[in-house]
Write an enzyme that holds these catalytic residues in place. Structure first.
Site, PDB file in Angstrom:
ATOM      1  N   LYS A  43       0.841  -1.206   0.000  1.00 55.05           N
ATOM      2  CA  LYS A  43       0.000   0.000   0.000  1.00 55.05           C
ATOM      3  C   LYS A  43       0.874   1.253   0.000  1.00 55.05           C
ATOM      4  CE  LYS A  43      -3.909  -2.354   2.090  1.00 55.05           C
ATOM      5  NZ  LYS A  43      -4.770  -2.617   3.250  1.00 55.05           N
ATOM      6  N   GLN A  85      -5.083  -1.780   9.404  1.00 53.41           N
ATOM      7  CA  GLN A  85      -4.890  -3.067   8.736  1.00 53.41           C
ATOM      8  C   GLN A  85      -5.448  -4.201   9.593  1.00 53.41           C
ATOM      9  OE1 GLN A  85      -3.811  -3.371   5.621  1.00 53.41           O
ATOM     10  NE2 GLN A  85      -3.921  -5.599   5.619  1.00 53.41           N
ATOM     11  N   ASP A 104     -11.293   2.392   3.526  1.00 53.43           N
ATOM     12  CA  ASP A 104     -11.423   0.934   3.395  1.00 53.43           C
ATOM     13  C   ASP A 104     -12.880   0.532   3.131  1.00 53.43           C
ATOM     14  OD1 ASP A 104      -9.294  -0.838   3.434  1.00 53.43           O
ATOM     15  OD2 ASP A 104      -8.953  -0.611   5.585  1.00 53.43           O
TER      16      ASP A 104
HETATM   17  N1  GUN Z   1      -6.778  -7.130   5.561  1.00 52.29           N
HETATM   18  C1  GUN Z   1      -7.024  -7.831   4.431  1.00 52.29           C
HETATM   19  N2  GUN Z   1      -7.552  -7.018   3.479  1.00 52.29           N
HETATM   20  C2  GUN Z   1      -7.647  -5.793   4.029  1.00 52.29           C
HETATM   21  C3  GUN Z   1      -8.107  -4.548   3.538  1.00 52.29           C
HETATM   22  O1  GUN Z   1      -8.562  -4.391   2.405  1.00 52.29           O
HETATM   23  N3  GUN Z   1      -8.019  -3.502   4.421  1.00 52.29           N
HETATM   24  C4  GUN Z   1      -7.559  -3.645   5.683  1.00 52.29           C
HETATM   25  N4  GUN Z   1      -7.550  -2.568   6.469  1.00 52.29           N
HETATM   26  N5  GUN Z   1      -7.131  -4.784   6.170  1.00 52.29           N
HETATM   27  C5  GUN Z   1      -7.165  -5.860   5.341  1.00 52.29           C
END
Ligand code: GUN
Length: 293
Positions: free
Chosen positions: A52, A96, A119
């Site tokens: 990211k 996350q 998100d």
């Molecule tokens: N863990 C797995 N996929 C995601 C996501 O798209 N966002 C977040 N914050 N955590 C994740």
């Protein structure tokens, strides 16, 4: 069979976003900035967050990473979330997942200001998505729809079977595939561990979206000739021949299933890169105040 190249589409979208960011800056606007909270040292989460941050760089965004050890208390984490909610310099952020067992993920998600929730996990965003209102759509479903759109795959009136009912993928993608729009207008069936005749349902699918997290669950006999197969699985399966020690493995037995498909996504290189880039798209929408002013 046509391979859906998520890696190439994601690279193209990153370039499109970078061009838009350059335009925003040229017009005197603020550089979009994404903050991420990472708790602990889970290998998958570290990799995701690293990707990211790299994607932010490629798109011309700023980024900041806030780290906690997995001993952080729920109250400490919630206090940080509240602080970011209040901080006018932080426009959007993500936490996350997964979080350590002693922290309620739902409590954390519901504490995030939904206007800063790129998100798309907050119930306000989920609810708005399900009734077709502007919102942040969570990254994986958003990425899947973008792939269908970019490959001009017909969805109207098609039978779409979703395997898995998670809050992050199964439920939202099912909801989006039935909405009155393109991609959408499909007749959607969601199958899960208690479904009775999974084989029959899958065999009737024009579009099969596998999001179970069970490596190689979907075999050739479960897929109709000419189907579109979207593989959301990304399980780390131990593989001593690789430097990383694991192989990312999809929910679909690709070699066996692919010859039957009109379109199929590979793992890696299909849905995965689109997930990251969709978060970038949400961040750009946020910067443009396209969803909430
Ligand atoms: N863990 C797995 N996929 C995601 C996501 O798209 N966002 C977040 N914050 N955590 C994740």
């Amino acid at each position: 069979m046509n391979l859906i190249d998520g890696k190439a589409i994601a690279a193209q979208i990153k370039q499109e976003i970078a061009a838009e960011v350059a335009e925003i800056i040229a017009q005197g606007g603020k550089r979009p900035h994404l903050a991420a909270i990472l708790v602990g040292h889970d290998g998958g989460s570290e990799t995701y967050v690293e990707s990211k941050v790299k994607a932010c760089e490629a798109c011309g965004f700023g980024s900041s990473l806030i780290r906690y050890e997995d001993t952080v208390t729920e109250e400490e984490l919630l206090a940080k979330v509240r602080e970011l909610n209040e901080n006018p310099d932080i426009d959007w952020f993500i936490v996350q997942l997964p979080l350590p067992k002693h922290i309620s993920e739902q409590k954390v998600i519901e504490t995030i200001d939904y206007r800063k929730d790129v998100d798309g996990f907050h119930p306000v965003n989920v609810g708005r998505m399900s009734i077709g209102l502007p919102c942040y759509v969570s990254a994986t479903p958003y990425g899947i729809l973008e792939l269908l759109k970019r490959y001009r795959i017909e969805t109207s009136g098609k039978k779409c079977v979703v395997l898995g009912r998670s809050n992050i993928v199964g439920k939202p993608v099912a909801s989006l595939m039935m909405q009155k729009a393109y991609p959408g207008d499909a007749t959607v069936t969601v199958c899960h561990s208690r479904s009775k005749d999974l084989l029959k349902e899958c065999r009737e699918a024009d579009i099969l979206i596998a999001a179970l997290g069970q490596p190689h669950f979907v075999k050739a006999d479960m897929v109709k000739e000419g189907a579109v197969v979207i593989d959301v699985g990304t399980t780390r399966v131990p593989d001593a021949t690789r430097p990383s020690g694991f192989k990312l493995t999809g929910d679909v037995l690709f070699d066996e299933v692919a010859p039957k498909c009109a379109y199929i996504t590979p793992v890696p290189g299909g849905v995965g890169p689109m997930t990251i880039v969709s978060l970038m798209k949400n961040t750009l929408l946020a910067a443009r105040k396209a969803i909430y002013s």
